[in-house]
Design a protein around this motif. Structure first.
Motif, PDB file in Angstrom:
ATOM      1  N   GLU A  24       0.845  -1.200   0.000  1.00 16.31           N
ATOM      2  CA  GLU A  24       0.000   0.000   0.000  1.00 16.31           C
ATOM      3  C   GLU A  24       0.882   1.251   0.000  1.00 16.31           C
ATOM      4  OE1 GLU A  24      -3.719   2.117   2.367  1.00 16.31           O
ATOM      5  OE2 GLU A  24      -2.791   0.343   3.253  1.00 16.31           O
ATOM      6  N   GLU A  25       1.927   1.230   0.805  1.00 21.59           N
ATOM      7  CA  GLU A  25       2.829   2.381   0.915  1.00 21.59           C
ATOM      8  C   GLU A  25       3.479   2.727  -0.422  1.00 21.59           C
ATOM      9  OE1 GLU A  25       7.182   2.972   2.911  1.00 21.59           O
ATOM     10  OE2 GLU A  25       5.634   2.123   4.222  1.00 21.59           O
ATOM     11  N   VAL A  26       3.854   1.691  -1.199  1.00 20.10           N
ATOM     12  CA  VAL A  26       4.536   1.948  -2.474  1.00 20.10           C
ATOM     13  C   VAL A  26       3.556   2.056  -3.645  1.00 20.10           C
ATOM     14  CG1 VAL A  26       6.713   0.913  -1.710  1.00 20.10           C
ATOM     15  CG2 VAL A  26       5.034  -0.491  -2.964  1.00 20.10           C
ATOM     16  N   GLY A  27       2.266   1.979  -3.360  1.00 27.84           N
ATOM     17  CA  GLY A  27       1.257   2.217  -4.377  1.00 27.84           C
ATOM     18  C   GLY A  27       0.850   1.021  -5.217  1.00 27.84           C
ATOM     19  N   LEU A  28       1.232  -0.172  -4.817  1.00 22.42           N
ATOM     20  CA  LEU A  28       0.808  -1.353  -5.570  1.00 22.42           C
ATOM     21  C   LEU A  28      -0.660  -1.691  -5.320  1.00 22.42           C
ATOM     22  CD1 LEU A  28       3.848  -3.773  -5.245  1.00 22.42           C
ATOM     23  CD2 LEU A  28       2.976  -2.706  -7.323  1.00 22.42           C
ATOM     24  N   ILE A  29      -1.125  -1.377  -4.132  1.00 21.40           N
ATOM     25  CA  ILE A  29      -2.544  -1.570  -3.800  1.00 21.40           C
ATOM     26  C   ILE A  29      -3.065  -0.301  -3.140  1.00 21.40           C
ATOM     27  CG2 ILE A  29      -2.435  -4.081  -3.548  1.00 21.40           C
ATOM     28  CD1 ILE A  29      -2.296  -3.720  -0.525  1.00 21.40           C
ATOM     29  N   GLY A  30      -4.367  -0.178  -3.208  1.00 25.44           N
ATOM     30  CA  GLY A  30      -5.017   0.893  -2.469  1.00 25.44           C
ATOM     31  C   GLY A  30      -5.089   2.206  -3.195  1.00 25.44           C
ATOM     32  N   PRO A  31      -5.396   3.219  -2.440  1.00 22.30           N
ATOM     33  CA  PRO A  31      -5.432   3.218  -0.982  1.00 22.30           C
ATOM     34  C   PRO A  31      -6.571   2.342  -0.456  1.00 22.30           C
ATOM     35  CG  PRO A  31      -6.254   5.298  -1.815  1.00 22.30           C
ATOM     36  CD  PRO A  31      -5.779   4.504  -3.013  1.00 22.30           C
ATOM     37  N   ILE A  32      -6.289   1.711   0.654  1.00 26.03           N
ATOM     38  CA  ILE A  32      -7.247   0.809   1.282  1.00 26.03           C
ATOM     39  C   ILE A  32      -8.156   1.620   2.195  1.00 26.03           C
ATOM     40  CG2 ILE A  32      -7.495  -1.220   2.788  1.00 26.03           C
ATOM     41  CD1 ILE A  32      -6.201  -1.773   0.005  1.00 26.03           C
ATOM     42  N   ALA A  33      -9.440   1.318   2.100  1.00 20.76           N
ATOM     43  CA  ALA A  33     -10.430   2.014   2.945  1.00 20.76           C
ATOM     44  C   ALA A  33     -10.122   1.753   4.425  1.00 20.76           C
ATOM     45  CB  ALA A  33     -11.832   1.526   2.606  1.00 20.76           C
TER      46      ALA A  33
END
Length: 146
Positions: A24-33
């Motif tokens: 999530e931090e590196v932008g592969l997923i999310g942003p997560i709710a």
């Protein structure tokens, strides 16, 4: 919509919780709710699908940069089909080379164990033949280790 915790997603994907946070931090997923009251992450079905795809790529040795490309191409759909195919084929070729290397390792281990088996039995002729097989494999083993 499913609201899964990070623990749930970790269990389902095989990725650790720190890995999920990092992705999530590196932008592969999310942003997560986030849950409004606790601020804990809540993953939806699309998030889980993305995480599972990334888990598969990671298990095959795909690095972060190529995961980013894969995700971007996935979002572009058909327009990126050729790029996606090329990225996956490049990794398939890498895996094929790794498999070839593992076969050389396996061949060496079998030959070496046959040598020691012959030695244990005191069969000098078979030990000499096994030694020849081992020595024939060594150059390929050394090449595979490069």
């Amino acid at each position: 919509m499913t609201a899964l915790t990070i623990h749930d997603v970790s269990r389902r994907s095989g990725l650790s919780e720190p890995t999920l946070r990092y992705y999530e931090e590196v932008g592969l997923i999310g942003p997560i709710a986030r849950d409004p009251s606790s601020r804990h992450r809540r993953y939806g079905d699309n998030d889980l699908d993305t995480v599972q795809a990334l888990a598969c790529l990671r298990s095959m040795g795909v690095g972060i940069d190529d995961m980013r490309t894969y995700q971007a191409n996935r979002a572009r759909g058909r327009a990126a089909a050729g790029e996606q195919r090329d990225l996956l084929r490049r990794h398939a070729e890498r895996v094929e080379r790794e498999i070839e290397t593992l076969y050389v390792h396996l061949e060496y281990l079998h030959a070496k164990s046959e040598l020691w088996d012959a030695r244990e039995r005191g069969d000098a002729a078979e030990e000499a033949e096994a030694s020849i097989r081992v020595n024939a494999i060594v150059p390929r083993l050394q090449e595979a280790l490069r």
